[in-house]
Scaffold this motif. Sequence first.
Motif, PDB file in Angstrom:
ATOM      1  N   ILE A   4      -1.050  -0.229 -10.697  1.00  0.00           N
ATOM      2  CA  ILE A   4      -1.933   0.853 -10.233  1.00  0.00           C
ATOM      3  C   ILE A   4      -3.358   0.498 -10.641  1.00  0.00           C
ATOM      4  O   ILE A   4      -3.604   0.118 -11.789  1.00  0.00           O
ATOM      5  N   LEU A   5      -4.260   0.609  -9.680  1.00  0.00           N
ATOM      6  CA  LEU A   5      -5.676   0.349  -9.947  1.00  0.00           C
ATOM      7  C   LEU A   5      -6.349   1.678 -10.265  1.00  0.00           C
ATOM      8  O   LEU A   5      -6.310   2.604  -9.454  1.00  0.00           O
ATOM      9  N   VAL A   6      -6.907   1.765 -11.454  1.00  0.00           N
ATOM     10  CA  VAL A   6      -7.599   2.994 -11.865  1.00  0.00           C
ATOM     11  C   VAL A   6      -9.098   2.764 -11.714  1.00  0.00           C
ATOM     12  O   VAL A   6      -9.630   1.758 -12.186  1.00  0.00           O
ATOM     13  N   ALA A  17      -9.334  -0.241 -14.316  1.00  0.00           N
ATOM     14  CA  ALA A  17      -8.256  -0.736 -15.167  1.00  0.00           C
ATOM     15  C   ALA A  17      -7.071  -1.019 -14.269  1.00  0.00           C
ATOM     16  O   ALA A  17      -6.878  -0.343 -13.245  1.00  0.00           O
ATOM     17  N   LEU A  18      -6.317  -2.031 -14.635  1.00  0.00           N
ATOM     18  CA  LEU A  18      -5.074  -2.340 -13.907  1.00  0.00           C
ATOM     19  C   LEU A  18      -3.925  -1.976 -14.813  1.00  0.00           C
ATOM     20  O   LEU A  18      -3.824  -2.494 -15.933  1.00  0.00           O
ATOM     21  N   MET A  19      -3.086  -1.073 -14.347  1.00  0.00           N
ATOM     22  CA  MET A  19      -1.984  -0.608 -15.168  1.00  0.00           C
ATOM     23  C   MET A  19      -0.675  -1.052 -14.505  1.00  0.00           C
ATOM     24  O   MET A  19      -0.430  -0.744 -13.340  1.00  0.00           O
ATOM     25  N   ALA A  20       0.138  -1.758 -15.287  1.00  0.00           N
ATOM     26  CA  ALA A  20       1.438  -2.225 -14.768  1.00  0.00           C
ATOM     27  C   ALA A  20       2.492  -1.155 -15.027  1.00  0.00           C
ATOM     28  O   ALA A  20       2.435  -0.453 -16.029  1.00  0.00           O
ATOM     29  N   ILE A  21       3.430  -1.044 -14.100  1.00  0.00           N
ATOM     30  CA  ILE A  21       4.522  -0.074 -14.252  1.00  0.00           C
ATOM     31  C   ILE A  21       5.764  -0.862 -14.645  1.00  0.00           C
ATOM     32  O   ILE A  21       6.198  -1.759 -13.909  1.00  0.00           O
ATOM     33  N   LYS A  28       1.503   0.291 -18.590  1.00  0.00           N
ATOM     34  CA  LYS A  28       1.000  -0.609 -19.637  1.00  0.00           C
ATOM     35  C   LYS A  28      -0.258  -1.282 -19.079  1.00  0.00           C
ATOM     36  O   LYS A  28      -0.231  -1.818 -17.968  1.00  0.00           O
ATOM     37  N   GLU A  29      -1.314  -1.234 -19.872  1.00  0.00           N
ATOM     38  CA  GLU A  29      -2.577  -1.789 -19.379  1.00  0.00           C
ATOM     39  C   GLU A  29      -2.519  -3.307 -19.327  1.00  0.00           C
ATOM     40  O   GLU A  29      -2.129  -3.940 -20.299  1.00  0.00           O
ATOM     41  N   CYS A  30      -2.883  -3.892 -18.181  1.00  0.00           N
ATOM     42  CA  CYS A  30      -2.940  -5.361 -18.186  1.00  0.00           C
ATOM     43  C   CYS A  30      -4.332  -5.909 -17.930  1.00  0.00           C
ATOM     44  O   CYS A  30      -4.545  -7.105 -18.129  1.00  0.00           O
ATOM     45  N   ALA A  31      -5.275  -5.080 -17.544  1.00  0.00           N
ATOM     46  CA  ALA A  31      -6.656  -5.575 -17.449  1.00  0.00           C
ATOM     47  C   ALA A  31      -7.612  -4.389 -17.399  1.00  0.00           C
ATOM     48  O   ALA A  31      -7.231  -3.278 -16.997  1.00  0.00           O
ATOM     49  N   ARG A  32      -8.827  -4.665 -17.818  1.00  0.00           N
ATOM     50  CA  ARG A  32      -9.865  -3.637 -17.780  1.00  0.00           C
ATOM     51  C   ARG A  32     -11.172  -4.334 -17.417  1.00  0.00           C
ATOM     52  O   ARG A  32     -11.443  -5.432 -17.925  1.00  0.00           O
ATOM     53  N   ALA A  86       0.790  -6.631  -5.186  1.00  0.00           N
ATOM     54  CA  ALA A  86       1.312  -5.945  -6.387  1.00  0.00           C
ATOM     55  C   ALA A  86       0.787  -4.511  -6.489  1.00  0.00           C
ATOM     56  O   ALA A  86       1.383  -3.675  -7.172  1.00  0.00           O
ATOM     57  N   LEU A  87      -0.331  -4.236  -5.784  1.00  0.00           N
ATOM     58  CA  LEU A  87      -0.913  -2.884  -5.901  1.00  0.00           C
ATOM     59  C   LEU A  87      -0.068  -1.868  -5.141  1.00  0.00           C
ATOM     60  O   LEU A  87       0.177  -2.030  -3.946  1.00  0.00           O
ATOM     61  N   ILE A  88       0.342  -0.789  -5.847  1.00  0.00           N
ATOM     62  CA  ILE A  88       1.119   0.258  -5.159  1.00  0.00           C
ATOM     63  C   ILE A  88       0.309   1.550  -5.003  1.00  0.00           C
ATOM     64  O   ILE A  88       0.731   2.466  -4.309  1.00  0.00           O
TER      65      ILE A  88
END
Length: 395
Positions: A4-6, A17-21, A28-32, A86-88
């Motif tokens: 999910i792209l925040v 922020a990129l949050m992985a599900i 879980k945060e994987c990038a900011r 990968a973006l949902i």
Amino acid sequence: MHLILVINAGSSSIKCALMAIDAQGLVKECARGQVDGIGHEAEFSMRFADGHKDIKEAMPTGVKMSHKEALSVILKSVDDTFGLSALIGAGHRIVHGGPNFVKPTKLDSASIAELRKLIPLAPLHQPHNLAAVESLRELLPELPQIACFDTAFHATIPDIARNFALPKALIEKGIKRYGFHGISYHYIAEAFAHNDPERARSRVIVAHLGNGASLCGMINRQSVATTMGFSALDGLMMGTRTGSIDPAVIFYLMREEKMTPDAVEKLLYNQSGLLGVSGLSNDIRTLRKAAAESADARLALSMFTYRVIREISSIAAALNGLDALIFTAGIGENDPQLRAEVIKGLSHLGLTLNESANSKRDYQISSSTHPAAFVIPTNEEAMIARATLSILPDC
Ligand code: ADP
């Protein structure tokens, strides 16, 4: 991998922020990252949690970047690193939901049109939030987009705390307290309930003290009072904002100092608070360093602390007592001196400081257990990702 792209879009920057599900549906945060300098020569940076090289790059000189171009840069780095497939979904921080948007909401043509009508309520933020939504729709039309509102958590505030003492006709036009920082308060309410479910049902005050600063009084995890009001200018003194000020000062500035409404707005939002009083900086770290030499820096710091103590006491009165005080955001999480002075200033509520726990930034920083004081780091991006995930199935 599902991501999910925040997005948190302002006038001159887009934070993301990129949050992985994971398989259990936890985020879980994987990038900011962020693009700074929108409207000017911009710079993009992205830090990854693991396994990928951090990015820091200046955009070509002489090019003024738009929100859409800034988002393209962000999407390119997502594509290069994880693949766009990968973006949902994307979750946006939207400052104002007005009286009607009180839950995370799918962003489609109808809801965007309604949110546009709220621009007069938040002219400095809402247009930029929506510019990012519309740009992302153009870039990735199939990607579901969800709005999370800074005002929504405060939908439970009763009229006695919400309404101004104005004629009813004006209240009915929407001139009332909305409150902000709601995404952060929602995150803290959930985190506190996870740690201490019984105490989270009682009388809790959360102090979100960052560059913007506010307080929220909660009972049973619901907002019942907050210091920000119709706008994010009200309440506590902030980095560059006055907080509450006698409204007659504004008429005086316009009549006697011949200031335009725009100039007064700029003064109250951007040139006041810690910056205005100290004449040095809006950053509490700079002021702490300058305090030994600068009386103005000392005054700014003391005024900030004084206002926090007074407003916490006021909200405690509205809650008819206090069971827990929670510090969060840049200053609340990182400035032990501020926390110590605030707790000492609240001895009348029965709070006492645990010096060593406070200097180590333990979870509980009071020696009193009832009421008690805590530090909980906020995570607005995680809250937006969770909210986005929760309504994606309906999109
Ligand atoms: P916002 O999200 O409102 O821009 P933040 O919550 O990031 O603000 O808080 C920013 C402020 O927090 C800074 O201006 C600074 O005063 C304070 N801050 C950040 N890091 C530290 C630190 N390590 N020590 C003390 N204060 C800090």
